[in-house]
Design an enzyme around this catalytic site. Structure first.
Site, mmCIF file in Angstrom:
data_model
loop_
_atom_site.group_PDB
_atom_site.id
_atom_site.type_symbol
_atom_site.label_atom_id
_atom_site.label_comp_id
_atom_site.label_asym_id
_atom_site.label_seq_id
_atom_site.Cartn_x
_atom_site.Cartn_y
_atom_site.Cartn_z
ATOM 1 N N ASP A 199 44.588 61.004 -76.211
ATOM 2 C CA ASP A 199 45.557 61.518 -75.916
ATOM 3 C C ASP A 199 46.390 60.618 -74.673
ATOM 4 O O ASP A 199 45.631 59.977 -74.051
ATOM 5 C CB ASP A 199 45.222 63.045 -75.214
ATOM 6 C CG ASP A 199 46.521 63.937 -74.953
ATOM 7 O OD1 ASP A 199 46.485 64.888 -75.921
ATOM 8 O OD2 ASP A 199 47.223 63.757 -74.171
ATOM 9 N N ARG A 254 40.471 75.358 -86.711
ATOM 10 C CA ARG A 254 39.073 74.621 -86.208
ATOM 11 C C ARG A 254 37.748 74.970 -86.732
ATOM 12 O O ARG A 254 36.695 74.275 -86.901
ATOM 13 C CB ARG A 254 39.194 74.738 -84.330
ATOM 14 C CG ARG A 254 40.219 73.857 -83.942
ATOM 15 C CD ARG A 254 39.949 73.828 -82.262
ATOM 16 N NE ARG A 254 41.460 73.724 -81.624
ATOM 17 C CZ ARG A 254 41.927 74.459 -80.673
ATOM 18 N NH1 ARG A 254 41.613 75.536 -80.487
ATOM 19 N NH2 ARG A 254 43.049 73.630 -80.221
ATOM 20 N N ALA A 309 49.078 57.524 -79.140
ATOM 21 C CA ALA A 309 48.457 57.844 -80.364
ATOM 22 C C ALA A 309 48.617 56.588 -81.332
ATOM 23 O O ALA A 309 47.718 55.933 -82.046
ATOM 24 C CB ALA A 309 48.794 59.159 -80.955
ATOM 25 N N CYS A 321 53.458 71.608 -85.768
ATOM 26 C CA CYS A 321 53.862 72.585 -85.125
ATOM 27 C C CYS A 321 55.597 72.746 -85.158
ATOM 28 O O CYS A 321 56.084 73.399 -84.141
ATOM 29 C CB CYS A 321 53.166 72.831 -83.663
ATOM 30 S SG CYS A 321 53.592 71.589 -82.403
ATOM 31 N N ASP A 324 46.928 66.243 -84.462
ATOM 32 C CA ASP A 324 47.535 67.381 -84.159
ATOM 33 C C ASP A 324 48.672 67.139 -83.215
ATOM 34 O O ASP A 324 48.416 67.621 -81.832
ATOM 35 C CB ASP A 324 46.413 68.522 -83.489
ATOM 36 C CG ASP A 324 46.874 69.793 -83.053
ATOM 37 O OD1 ASP A 324 48.233 70.158 -83.780
ATOM 38 O OD2 ASP A 324 46.218 70.395 -82.489
ATOM 39 N N PHE A 369 45.950 63.114 -80.440
ATOM 40 C CA PHE A 369 46.561 64.174 -79.596
ATOM 41 C C PHE A 369 45.701 65.224 -79.337
ATOM 42 O O PHE A 369 45.762 66.433 -79.712
ATOM 43 C CB PHE A 369 47.750 64.713 -80.536
ATOM 44 C CG PHE A 369 48.686 63.631 -81.095
ATOM 45 C CD1 PHE A 369 49.821 63.271 -80.331
ATOM 46 C CD2 PHE A 369 48.520 63.379 -82.562
ATOM 47 C CE1 PHE A 369 50.502 62.251 -80.871
ATOM 48 C CE2 PHE A 369 49.449 62.461 -83.048
ATOM 49 C CZ PHE A 369 50.275 61.848 -82.267
HETATM 50 N N1 SAH Z 1 45.163 69.178 -80.608
HETATM 51 C C1 SAH Z 1 45.280 69.958 -79.120
HETATM 52 C C2 SAH Z 1 46.979 69.948 -79.017
HETATM 53 C C3 SAH Z 1 47.593 68.976 -78.826
HETATM 54 S S1 SAH Z 1 49.067 69.269 -77.858
HETATM 55 C C4 SAH Z 1 44.532 71.102 -79.370
HETATM 56 O O1 SAH Z 1 43.977 71.331 -80.303
HETATM 57 O O2 SAH Z 1 44.402 72.055 -78.320
HETATM 58 C C5 SAH Z 1 49.940 67.690 -78.052
HETATM 59 C C6 SAH Z 1 49.195 66.733 -77.298
HETATM 60 O O3 SAH Z 1 49.648 65.398 -77.630
HETATM 61 C C7 SAH Z 1 49.218 66.770 -75.728
HETATM 62 O O4 SAH Z 1 47.958 66.914 -75.170
HETATM 63 C C8 SAH Z 1 49.910 65.586 -75.255
HETATM 64 O O5 SAH Z 1 49.713 64.883 -74.182
HETATM 65 C C9 SAH Z 1 49.971 64.650 -76.365
HETATM 66 N N2 SAH Z 1 50.695 63.441 -76.649
HETATM 67 C C10 SAH Z 1 52.068 63.762 -76.716
HETATM 68 N N3 SAH Z 1 52.565 62.534 -77.254
HETATM 69 C C11 SAH Z 1 51.627 61.486 -77.364
HETATM 70 C C12 SAH Z 1 51.373 60.360 -77.912
HETATM 71 N N4 SAH Z 1 52.618 59.596 -78.223
HETATM 72 N N5 SAH Z 1 50.295 59.704 -77.858
HETATM 73 C C13 SAH Z 1 49.023 60.368 -77.469
HETATM 74 N N6 SAH Z 1 49.081 61.821 -77.183
HETATM 75 C C14 SAH Z 1 50.415 62.347 -77.085
#
Ligand code: SAH
Length: 401
Positions: free
Chosen positions: A254, A216, A283, A343, A303, A232
């Site tokens: 999200d 970041r 998403a 990840c 992400d 995400f």
């Molecule tokens: N970018 C964040 C970490 C993401 S963790 C950071 O930097 O801290 C993954 C995230 O994706 C979670 O918050 C989860 O709620 C979300 N997520 C999982 N599947 C999803 C989908 N299909 N659409 C949108 N969000 C989703």
């Protein structure tokens, strides 16, 4: 003279000591000489001496007879018992690194195997610690870990966030609760001069993703005056950092309503509310809707959660990476920046870049990879254990062909 620990021996078959001697810490169940040391003689998490077929000890570890990874090596040689004093030592070694890296006590303090404590994660949020045990061996050592943490860090609270999916592989139940200290007060992650309120019980993983901090940091020079989409977004880590670095507008997306609500609160807490919106949506669906509405962004951040959790998800997972990257590029300006991450430790770095390349070609665009991203240095990679090198990413520029 140091004394030798006397734990029950776990004998390895001939040749199966080699990977351990080369640095690895895991013993798979088919590598155990079960005629000499039946796994059924061990309970989940029992300490053991790991011994080669000639009877030469390799070190001290713990067993789980119910897991594919039947044992993990914690300490080479037989000098050290699996006890509080060993954990205190490991914590001090881990702490010394983090104190060199960071000015403030906000980081991953223990990253499992890479910090010599297989199966244990500890994230530090000032005087609050959030721990996760992923193995029966570490679960068994919880009291010793708690005592060691109290001795080394004198925290206000230690939470156990023991609900990770890997626990099922060790037949451990799911729970999240306070392990030390008193209930109450808030828990804050500090990063890049911002404060994020996190939830050690109801949040994702330990509540915060420190692994992306240095990635970041790289955003700052790319976002000033730009329109940013953080997909995400969880608590808005990328999005809020982009806003703080001067982005003109940030949209966070999200699927979790709690995460979206918390993002808006975090934005307000940091005086960034006027430039942040947060949308609760899937998403994939939301990116399609943005594309149909002809919305365009200068910077798109992807992400996602791990799309490949097990090797058998490989084909579908790779397709999901390809689709999300293509959707991300479809809402990018003609000369835009795509930050793409994975990840999934099963997904090779090259495979993520391939997903970007395939998406770009399909859209008749040209991608340039500018920066390769990886997990921050408070999540060290164990060079003998590829699984510890899990976070991959690229900052790409995406142009018309
Ligand atoms: N970018 C964040 C970490 C993401 S963790 C950071 O930097 O801290 C993954 C995230 O994706 C979670 O918050 C989860 O709620 C979300 N997520 C999982 N599947 C999803 C989908 N299909 N659409 C949108 N969000 C989703």
């Amino acid at each position: 003279m140091s004394e030798s620990i006397e734990y029950p021996a776990l004998y390895l078959k001939r040749g199966e000591d080699q990977r351990l001697r080369a640095g690895h810490l895991w013993v798979f169940s088919n590598e155990v000489d079960v005629a000499r040391s039946p796994l059924t003689n061990f309970g989940p998490g029992d300490p053991c001496a790991i011994v080669d077929h000639r009877g030469k000890p390799i070190g001290v570890g713990y067993v789980n007879p119910n897991s594919l990874i039947a044992a993990r090596l914690v300490s080479r040689g037989l000098e050290h018992a699996l006890d509080r004093s060993l954990i205190v030592h490991r914590l001090n070694v881990a702490l010394a690194l983090r104190e060199r890296l960071y000015a403030e006590p906000y980081y991953r303090l223990v990253h499992g195997e890479s910090d010599g404590l297989p199966g244990l994660v500890l994230d530090r949020f000032g005087d609050v610690l959030v721990g996760q045990t992923g193995t029966a061996g570490m679960e068994r050592l919880k009291d010793e870990i708690t005592e060691a943490v109290v001795k080394v860090l004198k925290p206000r609270q230690l939470w156990w966030k023991n609900d990770g999916s890997i626990r099922a592989l060790e037949q451990l139940t799911s729970y999240a609760d306070l392990g030390f200290g008193e209930y109450g007060g808030e828990t804050l992650a500090r990063e890049g001069g911002l404060e994020f309120r996190i939830d050690p019980v109801g949040g994702q993983k330990t509540g915060w993703f420190y692994d992306q901090r240095e990635n970041r940091d790289q955003l700052a020079r790319l976002v000033a005056g730009r329109r940013v989409l953080d997909v995400f977004s969880y608590l808005g880590g990328w999005g809020l950092r982009a806003a703080a670095a001067g982005a003109s507008e940030v949209v966070c997306v999200d699927a979790s309503a709690t995460a979206v609500e918390a993002t808006l609160q975090n934005a307000a807490r940091n005086g960034l509310a006027d430039r942040i919106t947060a949308v609760r949506a899937d998403a994939f669906e939301h990116l399609k809707a943005l594309r149909e509405a002809r919305e365009r962004f200068d910077v798109v951040i992807l992400d996602p959660p791990a799309f490949i959790k097990r090797r058998k998800d490989m084909k579908e997972g790779r397709l999901a990476y390809r689709r999300i990257n293509e959707l991300g590029m479809q809402v990018l300006e003609r000369d835009g920046i795509l930050v793409t991450c994975s990840c999934s430790h099963h997904l090779a770095r090259a495979a993520l870049l391939e997903a970007v390349q395939q998406g770009a070609r399909h859209l008749d665009r040209q991608a340039q990879a500018l920066v390769a991203l990886q997990q921050g240095p408070d999540h060290p990679v164990h060079p003998a254990i590829p699984e510890t090198d899990y976070l991959k990413g690229f900052i790409c520029r995406v142009l018309p062909a």
